[in-house]
Design a protein around this motif. Structure first.
Motif, PDB file in Angstrom:
ATOM      1  N   ALA A  74       0.814  -1.099   0.102  1.00  0.00           N
ATOM      2  CA  ALA A  74       0.014   0.056   0.209  1.00  0.00           C
ATOM      3  C   ALA A  74       0.942   1.296   0.178  1.00  0.00           C
ATOM      4  N   TYR A  75       0.589   2.015  -0.845  1.00  0.00           N
ATOM      5  CA  TYR A  75       1.338   3.243  -0.851  1.00  0.00           C
ATOM      6  C   TYR A  75       0.633   4.555  -0.208  1.00  0.00           C
ATOM      7  N   ASN A  76       0.999   5.207   0.830  1.00  0.00           N
ATOM      8  CA  ASN A  76       0.843   6.394   1.386  1.00  0.00           C
ATOM      9  C   ASN A  76       1.236   7.691   0.832  1.00  0.00           C
ATOM     10  N   TYR A  77       0.538   8.394   0.138  1.00  0.00           N
ATOM     11  CA  TYR A  77       0.917   9.478  -0.505  1.00  0.00           C
ATOM     12  C   TYR A  77       0.649  10.618   0.844  1.00  0.00           C
ATOM     13  N   SER A  78       1.395  11.968   0.555  1.00  0.00           N
ATOM     14  CA  SER A  78       1.419  12.622   1.560  1.00  0.00           C
ATOM     15  C   SER A  78       0.101  13.330   1.811  1.00  0.00           C
ATOM     16  N   PRO A  79      -0.522  13.470   3.162  1.00  0.00           N
ATOM     17  CA  PRO A  79      -1.739  14.135   3.390  1.00  0.00           C
ATOM     18  C   PRO A  79      -1.740  15.764   2.997  1.00  0.00           C
ATOM     19  N   PHE A  80      -0.503  16.176   2.812  1.00  0.00           N
ATOM     20  CA  PHE A  80      -0.302  17.698   2.428  1.00  0.00           C
ATOM     21  C   PHE A  80      -0.465  17.732   1.024  1.00  0.00           C
ATOM     22  N   THR A  81      -0.651  16.876   0.302  1.00  0.00           N
ATOM     23  CA  THR A  81      -0.815  16.750  -1.179  1.00  0.00           C
ATOM     24  C   THR A  81      -1.877  17.880  -1.633  1.00  0.00           C
ATOM     25  N   LEU A  82      -1.223  18.700  -2.770  1.00  0.00           N
ATOM     26  CA  LEU A  82      -2.279  19.717  -3.056  1.00  0.00           C
ATOM     27  C   LEU A  82      -2.529  19.394  -4.525  1.00  0.00           C
ATOM     28  N   ASP A  83      -1.931  18.586  -5.154  1.00  0.00           N
ATOM     29  CA  ASP A  83      -2.067  18.272  -6.694  1.00  0.00           C
ATOM     30  C   ASP A  83      -2.048  17.130  -6.920  1.00  0.00           C
ATOM     31  N   LEU A  84      -3.070  16.279  -7.425  1.00  0.00           N
ATOM     32  CA  LEU A  84      -3.050  14.651  -7.880  1.00  0.00           C
ATOM     33  C   LEU A  84      -1.970  14.260  -8.739  1.00  0.00           C
ATOM     34  N   ARG A  85      -1.815  15.462  -9.552  1.00  0.00           N
ATOM     35  CA  ARG A  85      -0.545  15.037 -10.668  1.00  0.00           C
ATOM     36  C   ARG A  85       0.615  14.922 -10.152  1.00  0.00           C
ATOM     37  N   VAL A  86       0.893  15.556  -9.123  1.00  0.00           N
ATOM     38  CA  VAL A  86       2.383  15.529  -8.214  1.00  0.00           C
ATOM     39  C   VAL A  86       2.105  14.094  -7.809  1.00  0.00           C
ATOM     40  N   ALA A 135       0.714  11.560  -8.846  1.00  0.00           N
ATOM     41  CA  ALA A 135       0.814  10.497  -9.772  1.00  0.00           C
ATOM     42  C   ALA A 135       2.314  10.338 -10.289  1.00  0.00           C
ATOM     43  N   ARG A 136       2.878  11.514 -10.384  1.00  0.00           N
ATOM     44  CA  ARG A 136       4.439  11.448 -10.663  1.00  0.00           C
ATOM     45  C   ARG A 136       5.357  10.781  -9.563  1.00  0.00           C
ATOM     46  N   HIS A 137       5.144  11.149  -8.177  1.00  0.00           N
ATOM     47  CA  HIS A 137       5.605  10.018  -7.191  1.00  0.00           C
ATOM     48  C   HIS A 137       5.191   8.672  -7.455  1.00  0.00           C
ATOM     49  N   LEU A 138       3.869   8.252  -7.610  1.00  0.00           N
ATOM     50  CA  LEU A 138       3.524   7.027  -7.743  1.00  0.00           C
ATOM     51  C   LEU A 138       4.396   6.482  -8.900  1.00  0.00           C
ATOM     52  N   ALA A 139       4.626   7.112 -10.178  1.00  0.00           N
ATOM     53  CA  ALA A 139       5.429   6.598 -11.094  1.00  0.00           C
ATOM     54  C   ALA A 139       6.763   5.903 -10.759  1.00  0.00           C
ATOM     55  N   GLU A 163       8.225   1.940 -10.590  1.00  0.00           N
ATOM     56  CA  GLU A 163       9.388   1.622 -11.058  1.00  0.00           C
ATOM     57  C   GLU A 163      10.291   0.831 -10.166  1.00  0.00           C
ATOM     58  N   GLU A 164      10.065   1.364  -8.640  1.00  0.00           N
ATOM     59  CA  GLU A 164      11.130   0.660  -7.673  1.00  0.00           C
ATOM     60  C   GLU A 164      10.347  -0.899  -7.316  1.00  0.00           C
ATOM     61  N   LEU A 165       9.146  -0.988  -7.405  1.00  0.00           N
ATOM     62  CA  LEU A 165       8.425  -2.025  -6.949  1.00  0.00           C
ATOM     63  C   LEU A 165       8.611  -3.158  -8.051  1.00  0.00           C
ATOM     64  N   CYS A 166       8.761  -2.665  -9.331  1.00  0.00           N
ATOM     65  CA  CYS A 166       9.044  -3.480 -10.424  1.00  0.00           C
ATOM     66  C   CYS A 166      10.505  -4.018 -10.424  1.00  0.00           C
ATOM     67  N   GLU A 167      11.496  -3.318 -10.059  1.00  0.00           N
ATOM     68  CA  GLU A 167      12.759  -3.555  -9.836  1.00  0.00           C
ATOM     69  C   GLU A 167      13.045  -4.430  -8.700  1.00  0.00           C
ATOM     70  N   TYR A 205      -4.234   8.835 -13.772  1.00  0.00           N
ATOM     71  CA  TYR A 205      -3.669  10.012 -14.330  1.00  0.00           C
ATOM     72  C   TYR A 205      -2.359   9.465 -14.745  1.00  0.00           C
ATOM     73  N   TYR A 206      -1.800   8.296 -13.765  1.00  0.00           N
ATOM     74  CA  TYR A 206      -0.551   7.793 -14.194  1.00  0.00           C
ATOM     75  C   TYR A 206      -0.359   6.964 -15.437  1.00  0.00           C
ATOM     76  N   VAL A 207      -1.664   6.398 -15.620  1.00  0.00           N
ATOM     77  CA  VAL A 207      -1.745   5.306 -16.771  1.00  0.00           C
ATOM     78  C   VAL A 207      -2.078   6.172 -17.977  1.00  0.00           C
ATOM     79  N   GLN A 208      -2.827   7.117 -17.964  1.00  0.00           N
ATOM     80  CA  GLN A 208      -3.101   7.928 -19.148  1.00  0.00           C
ATOM     81  C   GLN A 208      -2.334   9.000 -19.578  1.00  0.00           C
ATOM     82  N   ARG A 209      -1.651   9.769 -18.686  1.00  0.00           N
ATOM     83  CA  ARG A 209      -0.871  11.171 -19.027  1.00  0.00           C
ATOM     84  C   ARG A 209       0.614  10.804 -18.536  1.00  0.00           C
TER      85      ARG A 209
END
Length: 260
Positions: free
Chosen positions: A83-95, A97-101, A105-109, A130-134
């Motif tokens: 499970a991935y906890n993204y920051s509770p202070f996140t203000l933009d889901l696009r940011v 999504a980039r962290h998720l990317a 990559e780390e999980l695949c490796e 967003y990560y998948v599409q954009r």
């Protein structure tokens, strides 16, 4: 959009039962919430026969919402689940999504796998999409499962529009306009679970994915509210089938399957 915000619902028997279930799930989740505040420790992954699964929680929530789902998906050691906890202070889901990317990559490796599966509850589903599409994530994501995600935007709780993430989940947001744009050749299979008793989805059908370029199965859930989606046994079983088999819609013999 992980923690519950009461919204008036039609007072039918099914709606009342769904409401009672939501209250029960909310109580249990509040007790577990502190256990999921910290990011989980990354561990070595045992060899598995299926792609690893990464779970993405909703707005104001954390990984504790996936206690039951995680246990079921990892049963028998067939797949590695995190499970991935993204920051509770996140203000933009696009940011996020980039962290998720980077996390994917780390999980695949670490697991030696070329592709992963994503399961997102509420806002987590939008982050994954967003990560998948954009961001080219379809090269890494085999299947994206979303649970009660406002794919077309939700108008619930207008008093929360001060929060940037909530504004991004509105029907007229820039983020949703980007997701509505063409996505030719997207290689990820999407499975979207939606419920007529999801009080945070306004209109109720907004949790369906409607996009001509995506391979989509929209699965209607009956008698279950927003918080119960990642915890209800019937939904958990259906998510497992979605990750294991050829597809819920194919099994049901129709364009959209249904989970009772």
């Amino acid at each position: 959009m992980g923690l519950y915000i009461p919204v008036p619902m039609p007072l039918s028997g099914a709606a009342l039962r769904a409401g009672v279930l939501e209250v029960m799930v909310l109580g249990g989740h509040l007790l577990l919430y502190p256990t999921g505040v910290c990011q989980e420790k990354v561990t070595a992954a045992a060899p598995a026969t299926r792609p690893p699964v990464l779970l993405l929680h909703g707005f104001t929530d954390n990984r504790s919402v996936f206690v039951l789902l995680r246990r079921a998906l990892g049963a028998g050691g067939l797949r590695h689940v995190e499970a991935y906890n993204y920051s509770p202070f996140t203000l933009d889901l696009r940011v996020t999504a980039r962290h998720l990317a980077r996390r994917v990559e780390e999980l695949c490796e670490r697991t030696g796998q070329e592709r992963v599966d994503l399961v997102g509850h509420s806002l987590g589903g939008l982050v994954g999409r967003y990560y998948v599409q954009r961001l080219g994530g379809d090269a890494r994501v085999r299947t994206l499962v979303t649970l009660g995600t406002p794919h077309s935007g939700t108008r619930v709780a207008p008093f929360m529009d001060a929060h940037p993430l909530v504004r991004q989940m509105r029907p007229d947001s820039e983020v949703l306009a980007e997701l509505a744009a063409p996505a030719p050749g997207c290689a990820t299979r999407c499975v979207a679970f939606w419920s007529e008793f999801d009080a945070l989805m306004t209109p109720v059908g907004t949790a369906r994915i409607e996009h001509p370029d995506l391979c989509v199965e929209n699965v209607q859930v009956t008698g279950i509210g927003h918080l119960a989606l990642p915890a209800h046994p019937a939904v958990i079983a259906a998510v497992r089938r979605a990750l294991d088999g050829p597809g819920l819609a194919a099994v049901a013999g129709s364009e959209a399957a249904s989970v009772a």
